[in-house]
Design a protein around this motif. Structure first.
Motif, PDB file in Angstrom:
ATOM      1  N   PRO A 196       0.815  -1.224   0.000  1.00  0.00           N
ATOM      2  CA  PRO A 196       0.000   0.000   0.000  1.00  0.00           C
ATOM      3  C   PRO A 196       0.845   1.269   0.000  1.00  0.00           C
ATOM      4  O   PRO A 196       1.820   1.357   0.724  1.00  0.00           O
ATOM      5  N   ARG A 197       0.478   2.199  -0.858  1.00  0.00           N
ATOM      6  CA  ARG A 197       1.218   3.462  -0.993  1.00  0.00           C
ATOM      7  C   ARG A 197       0.241   4.622  -1.015  1.00  0.00           C
ATOM      8  O   ARG A 197      -0.932   4.442  -1.333  1.00  0.00           O
ATOM      9  N   PRO A 198       0.766   5.813  -0.739  1.00  0.00           N
ATOM     10  CA  PRO A 198      -0.094   6.999  -0.887  1.00  0.00           C
ATOM     11  C   PRO A 198      -0.487   7.177  -2.351  1.00  0.00           C
ATOM     12  O   PRO A 198       0.147   6.619  -3.237  1.00  0.00           O
ATOM     13  N   PHE A 199      -1.524   7.969  -2.565  1.00  0.00           N
ATOM     14  CA  PHE A 199      -1.911   8.331  -3.922  1.00  0.00           C
ATOM     15  C   PHE A 199      -0.747   9.030  -4.606  1.00  0.00           C
ATOM     16  O   PHE A 199      -0.166   9.959  -4.067  1.00  0.00           O
ATOM     17  N   THR A 200      -0.398   8.626  -5.776  1.00  0.00           N
ATOM     18  CA  THR A 200       0.649   9.316  -6.520  1.00  0.00           C
ATOM     19  C   THR A 200       0.025   9.888  -7.790  1.00  0.00           C
ATOM     20  O   THR A 200      -1.117   9.586  -8.108  1.00  0.00           O
ATOM     21  N   LEU A 201       0.807  10.644  -8.501  1.00  0.00           N
ATOM     22  CA  LEU A 201       0.346  11.187  -9.772  1.00  0.00           C
ATOM     23  C   LEU A 201      -0.047  10.034 -10.700  1.00  0.00           C
ATOM     24  O   LEU A 201      -1.040  10.079 -11.405  1.00  0.00           O
ATOM     25  N   HIS A 202       0.768   8.967 -10.643  1.00  0.00           N
ATOM     26  CA  HIS A 202       0.509   7.809 -11.482  1.00  0.00           C
ATOM     27  C   HIS A 202      -0.854   7.194 -11.154  1.00  0.00           C
ATOM     28  O   HIS A 202      -1.641   6.889 -12.047  1.00  0.00           O
ATOM     29  N   THR A 203      -1.139   7.038  -9.846  1.00  0.00           N
ATOM     30  CA  THR A 203      -2.433   6.484  -9.430  1.00  0.00           C
ATOM     31  C   THR A 203      -3.569   7.363  -9.948  1.00  0.00           C
ATOM     32  O   THR A 203      -4.564   6.860 -10.477  1.00  0.00           O
ATOM     33  N   SER A 204      -3.397   8.680  -9.815  1.00  0.00           N
ATOM     34  CA  SER A 204      -4.465   9.572 -10.258  1.00  0.00           C
ATOM     35  C   SER A 204      -4.718   9.445 -11.752  1.00  0.00           C
ATOM     36  O   SER A 204      -5.855   9.410 -12.193  1.00  0.00           O
ATOM     37  N   ARG A 205      -3.630   9.382 -12.536  1.00  0.00           N
ATOM     38  CA  ARG A 205      -3.790   9.238 -13.990  1.00  0.00           C
ATOM     39  C   ARG A 205      -4.551   7.962 -14.330  1.00  0.00           C
ATOM     40  O   ARG A 205      -5.443   7.960 -15.157  1.00  0.00           O
ATOM     41  N   GLN A 206      -4.152   6.876 -13.650  1.00  0.00           N
ATOM     42  CA  GLN A 206      -4.806   5.592 -13.900  1.00  0.00           C
ATOM     43  C   GLN A 206      -6.307   5.708 -13.625  1.00  0.00           C
ATOM     44  O   GLN A 206      -7.120   5.208 -14.382  1.00  0.00           O
ATOM     45  N   LEU A 207      -6.629   6.364 -12.523  1.00  0.00           N
ATOM     46  CA  LEU A 207      -8.038   6.511 -12.159  1.00  0.00           C
ATOM     47  C   LEU A 207      -8.779   7.371 -13.168  1.00  0.00           C
ATOM     48  O   LEU A 207      -9.896   7.059 -13.554  1.00  0.00           O
ATOM     49  N   MET A 208      -8.130   8.445 -13.621  1.00  0.00           N
ATOM     50  CA  MET A 208      -8.780   9.310 -14.616  1.00  0.00           C
ATOM     51  C   MET A 208      -9.068   8.506 -15.882  1.00  0.00           C
ATOM     52  O   MET A 208     -10.112   8.660 -16.504  1.00  0.00           O
ATOM     53  N   ARG A 209      -8.132   7.655 -16.263  1.00  0.00           N
ATOM     54  CA  ARG A 209      -8.352   6.836 -17.467  1.00  0.00           C
ATOM     55  C   ARG A 209      -9.523   5.889 -17.267  1.00  0.00           C
ATOM     56  O   ARG A 209     -10.332   5.681 -18.161  1.00  0.00           O
ATOM     57  N   MET A 210      -9.588   5.305 -16.070  1.00  0.00           N
ATOM     58  CA  MET A 210     -10.688   4.381 -15.785  1.00  0.00           C
ATOM     59  C   MET A 210     -12.028   5.108 -15.842  1.00  0.00           C
ATOM     60  O   MET A 210     -12.988   4.630 -16.419  1.00  0.00           O
ATOM     61  N   ILE A 211     -12.072   6.282 -15.223  1.00  0.00           N
ATOM     62  CA  ILE A 211     -13.323   7.039 -15.164  1.00  0.00           C
ATOM     63  C   ILE A 211     -13.719   7.506 -16.563  1.00  0.00           C
ATOM     64  O   ILE A 211     -14.889   7.512 -16.925  1.00  0.00           O
ATOM     65  N   GLY A 212     -12.715   7.877 -17.361  1.00  0.00           N
ATOM     66  CA  GLY A 212     -13.013   8.460 -18.667  1.00  0.00           C
ATOM     67  C   GLY A 212     -13.013   7.462 -19.808  1.00  0.00           C
ATOM     68  O   GLY A 212     -13.079   7.862 -20.966  1.00  0.00           O
ATOM     69  N   HIS A 213     -12.977   6.164 -19.512  1.00  0.00           N
ATOM     70  CA  HIS A 213     -12.790   5.213 -20.607  1.00  0.00           C
ATOM     71  C   HIS A 213     -13.912   5.227 -21.628  1.00  0.00           C
ATOM     72  O   HIS A 213     -13.732   4.827 -22.760  1.00  0.00           O
ATOM     73  N   ARG A 214     -15.096   5.744 -21.236  1.00  0.00           N
ATOM     74  CA  ARG A 214     -16.201   5.769 -22.195  1.00  0.00           C
ATOM     75  C   ARG A 214     -16.200   7.047 -23.025  1.00  0.00           C
ATOM     76  O   ARG A 214     -16.976   7.196 -23.951  1.00  0.00           O
ATOM     77  N   ASP A 215     -15.383   8.008 -22.635  1.00  0.00           N
ATOM     78  CA  ASP A 215     -15.401   9.306 -23.313  1.00  0.00           C
ATOM     79  C   ASP A 215     -14.110   9.503 -24.122  1.00  0.00           C
ATOM     80  O   ASP A 215     -13.066   9.834 -23.580  1.00  0.00           O
ATOM     81  N   GLU A 216     -14.247   9.318 -25.431  1.00  0.00           N
ATOM     82  CA  GLU A 216     -13.098   9.432 -26.339  1.00  0.00           C
ATOM     83  C   GLU A 216     -12.402  10.790 -26.242  1.00  0.00           C
ATOM     84  O   GLU A 216     -11.223  10.920 -26.513  1.00  0.00           O
ATOM     85  N   ARG A 217     -13.180  11.804 -25.830  1.00  0.00           N
ATOM     86  CA  ARG A 217     -12.634  13.169 -25.811  1.00  0.00           C
ATOM     87  C   ARG A 217     -11.529  13.333 -24.770  1.00  0.00           C
ATOM     88  O   ARG A 217     -10.766  14.287 -24.833  1.00  0.00           O
ATOM     89  N   TRP A 218     -11.473  12.433 -23.807  1.00  0.00           N
ATOM     90  CA  TRP A 218     -10.462  12.555 -22.746  1.00  0.00           C
ATOM     91  C   TRP A 218      -9.109  12.022 -23.186  1.00  0.00           C
ATOM     92  O   TRP A 218      -8.079  12.362 -22.612  1.00  0.00           O
ATOM     93  N   ARG A 219      -9.123  11.162 -24.188  1.00  0.00           N
ATOM     94  CA  ARG A 219      -7.931  10.386 -24.521  1.00  0.00           C
ATOM     95  C   ARG A 219      -6.678  11.206 -24.747  1.00  0.00           C
ATOM     96  O   ARG A 219      -5.627  10.936 -24.200  1.00  0.00           O
ATOM     97  N   LYS A 220      -6.814  12.221 -25.604  1.00  0.00           N
ATOM     98  CA  LYS A 220      -5.594  12.924 -25.995  1.00  0.00           C
ATOM     99  C   LYS A 220      -4.930  13.654 -24.824  1.00  0.00           C
ATOM    100  O   LYS A 220      -3.764  13.953 -24.855  1.00  0.00           O
ATOM    101  N   TYR A 221      -5.731  13.917 -23.771  1.00  0.00           N
ATOM    102  CA  TYR A 221      -5.147  14.618 -22.615  1.00  0.00           C
ATOM    103  C   TYR A 221      -4.506  13.628 -21.636  1.00  0.00           C
ATOM    104  O   TYR A 221      -3.710  13.986 -20.788  1.00  0.00           O
ATOM    105  N   LEU A 222      -4.927  12.362 -21.749  1.00  0.00           N
ATOM    106  CA  LEU A 222      -4.419  11.359 -20.802  1.00  0.00           C
ATOM    107  C   LEU A 222      -3.419  10.410 -21.462  1.00  0.00           C
ATOM    108  O   LEU A 222      -2.917   9.487 -20.836  1.00  0.00           O
ATOM    109  N   PHE A 223      -3.150  10.631 -22.748  1.00  0.00           N
ATOM    110  CA  PHE A 223      -2.141   9.865 -23.477  1.00  0.00           C
ATOM    111  C   PHE A 223      -2.339   8.360 -23.410  1.00  0.00           C
ATOM    112  O   PHE A 223      -1.553   7.644 -22.817  1.00  0.00           O
ATOM    113  N   TYR A 224      -3.419   7.891 -23.991  1.00  0.00           N
ATOM    114  CA  TYR A 224      -3.552   6.439 -24.124  1.00  0.00           C
ATOM    115  C   TYR A 224      -4.329   6.121 -25.362  1.00  0.00           C
ATOM    116  O   TYR A 224      -4.798   7.041 -26.035  1.00  0.00           O
TER     117      TYR A 224
END
Ligand SMILES: [Zn+2]
Length: 224
Positions: A196-224
């Motif tokens: 277990p670790r504190p929230f990191t930038l990496h964790t936040s990015r991963q979560l944003m990708r998970m939350i936004g996976h249905r919205d194509e418009r988020w992709r280019k900002y999250l680089f995936y």
């Protein structure tokens, strides 16, 4: 995406008094027959209220002035930021929200106009955030559960000096929690899925990708 996960990420702090007020389908016409039928009208307004509520809670990606993704908020909060001139919309949904005088496109991605310094670790230590970090997965048996079926386990039990910290709290199902009891994972023959670790930038990015996976418009900002 589960409702619990969504609910965890953006809060509902904003009251109904927020500027944008009603979602109306684009082709809604006053000549609609339901306007002459009180029961149909009641049903329709109930449907619209529900649609409005869920649209206002859809996730919106928030970018810093530098286009760096920093947060996820709800449509309601994002629209307040837009109306206050604090942010501008970068990507839009096709839906519209109507306030007393105006129609507004519903934002999908917004960007803050002034750069905001984000401290490395700004996430509060809370049950909600621990479950998010651990993706609602019991860290001992590896199974995914709804939030209501998970508890927090002190890896080193409190009775043994274990602290309530990011490094010592994990998501745990009731079954594993009971069988672990007041023992360390080693004593109980359990193995942690991840340290277990504190929230990191990496964790936040991963979560944003998970939350936004249905919205194509988020992709280019999250680089995936
Ligand atoms: Zn378990």
């Amino acid at each position: 995406m589960s409702a619990t996960r969504k609910e965890g990420v953006y809060s509902r702090r904003f009251a109904a008094s927020d500027a944008a007020s009603s979602v109306v389908p684009p082709n809604d016409s006053p000549a609609d027959s339901r306007f002459h039928n009180p029961a149909a009208l009641r049903r329709a307004s109930l449907v619209e209220t529900t649609a409005k509520r869920s649209m206002m809670q859809e996730p919106v990606l928030v970018l810093n002035a530098t286009y760096e993704p920093i947060n996820v908020t709800a449509v309601r909060r994002a629209m307040v930021l837009l109306l206050k001139g604090v942010a501008q919309a970068e990507e839009m949904h096709n839906a519209e929200v109507h306030s007393a005088a105006n129609a507004h496109r519903v934002p999908s991605v917004i960007r803050l106009l002034a750069y905001r310094h984000i401290p490395q670790q700004s996430r509060a230590l809370s049950r909600k955030n621990i479950l998010l970090r651990d993706r609602n997965t019991c860290q001992f048996c590896g199974r995914v559960f709804p939030s209501s079926e998970l508890t927090l386990d002190h890896v080193v039990p409190r009775s043994r000096g274990g602290r309530s910290s990011w490094e010592n709290l994990v998501a745990c199902c009731y079954r594993c929690n009971n069988s672990k009891g007041d023992r360390t994972p080693e004593e109980a023959g359990f193995k942690l899925a991840r340290r277990p670790r504190p929230f990191t930038l990496h964790t936040s990015r991963q979560l944003m990708r998970m939350i936004g996976h249905r919205d194509e418009r988020w992709r280019k900002y999250l680089f995936y």
